[in-house]
Write a protein that holds these residues in place. Structure first.
Motif, PDB file in Angstrom:
ATOM      1  N   LYS A 123      12.799  -4.904   1.796  1.00 10.82           N
ATOM      2  CA  LYS A 123      12.332  -5.222   3.540  1.00 10.82           C
ATOM      3  C   LYS A 123      12.358  -3.624   3.848  1.00 10.82           C
ATOM      4  O   LYS A 123      10.934  -3.688   4.633  1.00 10.82           O
ATOM      5  CB  LYS A 123      13.386  -5.527   4.299  1.00 10.82           C
ATOM      6  N   ARG A 124      12.372  -2.760   4.172  1.00  9.61           N
ATOM      7  CA  ARG A 124      11.920  -1.524   3.999  1.00  9.61           C
ATOM      8  C   ARG A 124      10.857  -1.050   2.663  1.00  9.61           C
ATOM      9  O   ARG A 124      10.770   0.111   3.217  1.00  9.61           O
ATOM     10  CB  ARG A 124      13.718  -0.648   4.099  1.00  9.61           C
ATOM     11  N   GLY A 125      10.922  -1.593   1.957  1.00  3.89           N
ATOM     12  CA  GLY A 125      10.004  -0.676   0.909  1.00  3.89           C
ATOM     13  C   GLY A 125      10.316  -0.829  -0.807  1.00  3.89           C
ATOM     14  O   GLY A 125      10.508  -1.831  -1.013  1.00  3.89           O
ATOM     15  N   CYS A 126       9.558   0.091  -1.038  1.00  4.66           N
ATOM     16  CA  CYS A 126      10.679   0.314  -2.543  1.00  4.66           C
ATOM     17  C   CYS A 126      11.553   0.353  -3.208  1.00  4.66           C
ATOM     18  O   CYS A 126      12.030   2.209  -2.441  1.00  4.66           O
ATOM     19  CB  CYS A 126       9.463   0.800  -3.097  1.00  4.66           C
ATOM     20  N   VAL A 127      13.064   0.044  -4.117  1.00  3.06           N
ATOM     21  CA  VAL A 127      13.677   1.227  -4.692  1.00  3.06           C
ATOM     22  C   VAL A 127      13.939   1.277  -5.704  1.00  3.06           C
ATOM     23  O   VAL A 127      13.701   0.322  -6.747  1.00  3.06           O
ATOM     24  CB  VAL A 127      15.116   0.995  -3.891  1.00  3.06           C
ATOM     25  N   GLY A 128      13.774   2.717  -6.413  1.00  2.00           N
ATOM     26  CA  GLY A 128      13.053   2.416  -7.536  1.00  2.00           C
ATOM     27  C   GLY A 128      11.540   3.237  -7.686  1.00  2.00           C
ATOM     28  O   GLY A 128      10.736   2.992  -7.231  1.00  2.00           O
ATOM     29  N   ALA A 129      11.650   3.099  -9.611  1.00  5.20           N
ATOM     30  CA  ALA A 129      10.105   4.102  -9.622  1.00  5.20           C
ATOM     31  C   ALA A 129       9.383   3.159  -9.537  1.00  5.20           C
ATOM     32  O   ALA A 129       9.596   2.003 -10.451  1.00  5.20           O
ATOM     33  CB  ALA A 129       9.943   4.476 -11.270  1.00  5.20           C
ATOM     34  N   PRO A 130       7.856   3.158  -8.807  1.00  4.28           N
ATOM     35  CA  PRO A 130       7.336   1.774  -9.008  1.00  4.28           C
ATOM     36  C   PRO A 130       6.519   1.994 -10.588  1.00  4.28           C
ATOM     37  O   PRO A 130       6.111   3.626 -11.555  1.00  4.28           O
ATOM     38  CB  PRO A 130       5.872   2.626  -8.442  1.00  4.28           C
ATOM     39  N   ASP A 131       5.692   1.657 -10.632  1.00  2.00           N
ATOM     40  CA  ASP A 131       4.919   1.390 -12.561  1.00  2.00           C
ATOM     41  C   ASP A 131       3.706   2.370 -12.470  1.00  2.00           C
ATOM     42  O   ASP A 131       3.719   3.050 -13.304  1.00  2.00           O
ATOM     43  CB  ASP A 131       4.165  -0.184 -12.749  1.00  2.00           C
ATOM     44  N   LEU A 132       2.441   2.744 -11.364  1.00  2.00           N
ATOM     45  CA  LEU A 132       1.485   3.460 -11.268  1.00  2.00           C
ATOM     46  C   LEU A 132       1.714   4.460 -10.212  1.00  2.00           C
ATOM     47  O   LEU A 132       2.008   3.465  -8.960  1.00  2.00           O
ATOM     48  CB  LEU A 132       0.924   2.591 -11.285  1.00  2.00           C
ATOM     49  N   ILE A 133       1.977   4.798  -9.939  1.00  2.00           N
ATOM     50  CA  ILE A 133       1.716   6.126  -8.228  1.00  2.00           C
ATOM     51  C   ILE A 133      -0.096   6.990  -8.195  1.00  2.00           C
ATOM     52  O   ILE A 133       0.228   7.573  -9.219  1.00  2.00           O
ATOM     53  CB  ILE A 133       2.874   7.378  -7.842  1.00  2.00           C
ATOM     54  N   ARG A 193       5.587   5.614 -15.422  1.00  2.00           N
ATOM     55  CA  ARG A 193       5.345   4.776 -15.807  1.00  2.00           C
ATOM     56  C   ARG A 193       3.957   5.369 -16.128  1.00  2.00           C
ATOM     57  O   ARG A 193       3.606   6.116 -16.957  1.00  2.00           O
ATOM     58  CB  ARG A 193       4.768   3.245 -16.810  1.00  2.00           C
ATOM     59  N   GLU A 194       2.392   5.719 -14.953  1.00  2.00           N
ATOM     60  CA  GLU A 194       1.276   6.652 -14.964  1.00  2.00           C
ATOM     61  C   GLU A 194       1.771   6.959 -13.630  1.00  2.00           C
ATOM     62  O   GLU A 194       1.496   6.268 -12.104  1.00  2.00           O
ATOM     63  CB  GLU A 194       1.059   5.183 -15.389  1.00  2.00           C
ATOM     64  N   TYR A 195       0.884   8.139 -13.387  1.00  2.00           N
ATOM     65  CA  TYR A 195       0.396   9.146 -11.853  1.00  2.00           C
ATOM     66  C   TYR A 195      -1.029   9.427 -12.347  1.00  2.00           C
ATOM     67  O   TYR A 195      -1.199  10.364 -13.031  1.00  2.00           O
ATOM     68  CB  TYR A 195       1.793  10.213 -12.317  1.00  2.00           C
ATOM     69  N   TRP A 196      -1.361   9.330 -11.058  1.00  2.00           N
ATOM     70  CA  TRP A 196      -2.595   9.516 -11.153  1.00  2.00           C
ATOM     71  C   TRP A 196      -2.694  11.107  -9.491  1.00  2.00           C
ATOM     72  O   TRP A 196      -2.819  10.587  -8.978  1.00  2.00           O
ATOM     73  CB  TRP A 196      -4.155   8.955 -10.661  1.00  2.00           C
ATOM     74  N   ILE A 197      -3.461  12.190 -10.445  1.00  3.14           N
ATOM     75  CA  ILE A 197      -4.178  12.873  -8.749  1.00  3.14           C
ATOM     76  C   ILE A 197      -4.697  13.036  -9.175  1.00  3.14           C
ATOM     77  O   ILE A 197      -5.887  13.962  -9.879  1.00  3.14           O
ATOM     78  CB  ILE A 197      -3.218  14.232  -9.039  1.00  3.14           C
ATOM     79  N   VAL A 198      -5.731  12.362  -8.297  1.00  2.20           N
ATOM     80  CA  VAL A 198      -6.763  12.408  -7.355  1.00  2.20           C
ATOM     81  C   VAL A 198      -7.485  13.953  -6.859  1.00  2.20           C
ATOM     82  O   VAL A 198      -6.868  14.589  -6.259  1.00  2.20           O
ATOM     83  CB  VAL A 198      -7.592  11.317  -7.033  1.00  2.20           C
TER      84      VAL A 198
END
Length: 196
Positions: free
Chosen positions: A107-117, A143-148
């Protein structure tokens, strides 16, 4: 109760348990226990880029088992196996994130690594996104990180290898249609992203 950022010692290390007690207006992130103030409301270009990428997320993930979220959305990255609030020292609010393992959502969000940020750089946050967040995202197993990079009209993409190290790919530039490496059918037309 903490009602002003001025009440905190910025040289001290804090946890998510501390973060939950703060009642001030400023948005902050914790990276390895250190407080990072978030920039004021993003510029119009930042918002336009976020809106377009978000529209592509809506199309792609509509019939997929993954869920995606945009800031403000708390992502807690525990350093150890314990997810207890007092043992979580990193709480970030990525511009956009995708989570496929729904057991990481609460309910507070995500705990642990997202797949894509996906992080969209703005003046004043480049060091945080390219160094501090890069390191914690890699360490957590994103797993994947985009920097725009709106200043240079390109997107840097990093994927996690089998050793848990981010590997950089050739930058996608403003006149290309880029794709995700972990979701190969997720495509983003950078001509639309950087048209302003």
């Amino acid at each position: 109760m903490i009602t002003s950022l001025d009440q905190l010692d910025l040289s001290k290390q804090y946890t998510y348990a501390d973060y939950l007690k703060w009642r001030f207006q400023e948005r902050v992130e914790l990276i390895r226990g250190r407080i990072f103030k978030m920039s004021p409301a993003p510029a119009r270009k930042h918002q336009a880029i976020s809106r377009y990428i978000t529209s592509q997320m809506v199309k792609y993930f509509e019939n997929q088992p993954c869920e995606w979220y945009y800031a403000p959305f708390d992502v807690r990255l525990p350093r150890k196996t314990s997810k207890a609030d007092k043992q979580v020292y990193t709480v970030v609010q990525p511009d956009i994130c995708v989570i496929c393992d729904k057991t990481k959502l609460d309910k507070r969000g995500c705990v642990g690594a997202p797949d894509l940020i996906i992080e969209i750089l703005s003046p004043g946050n480049s060091k945080k996104e390219m160094k501090d967040k890069f390191e914690v995202y890699e360490e957590a197993g994103v797993r994947e990180y985009w920097i725009v990079q709106s200043t240079y009209n390109n997107v840097l993409v990093y994927t996690l290898n089998e050793q848990g190290i981010f590997i950089g790919h050739r930058p996608f530039i403003e006149d290309e249609i880029m794709h995700s490496f972990i979701f190969p059918e997720l495509k983003v037309d950078l001509r639309e992203v950087f048209k302003d």
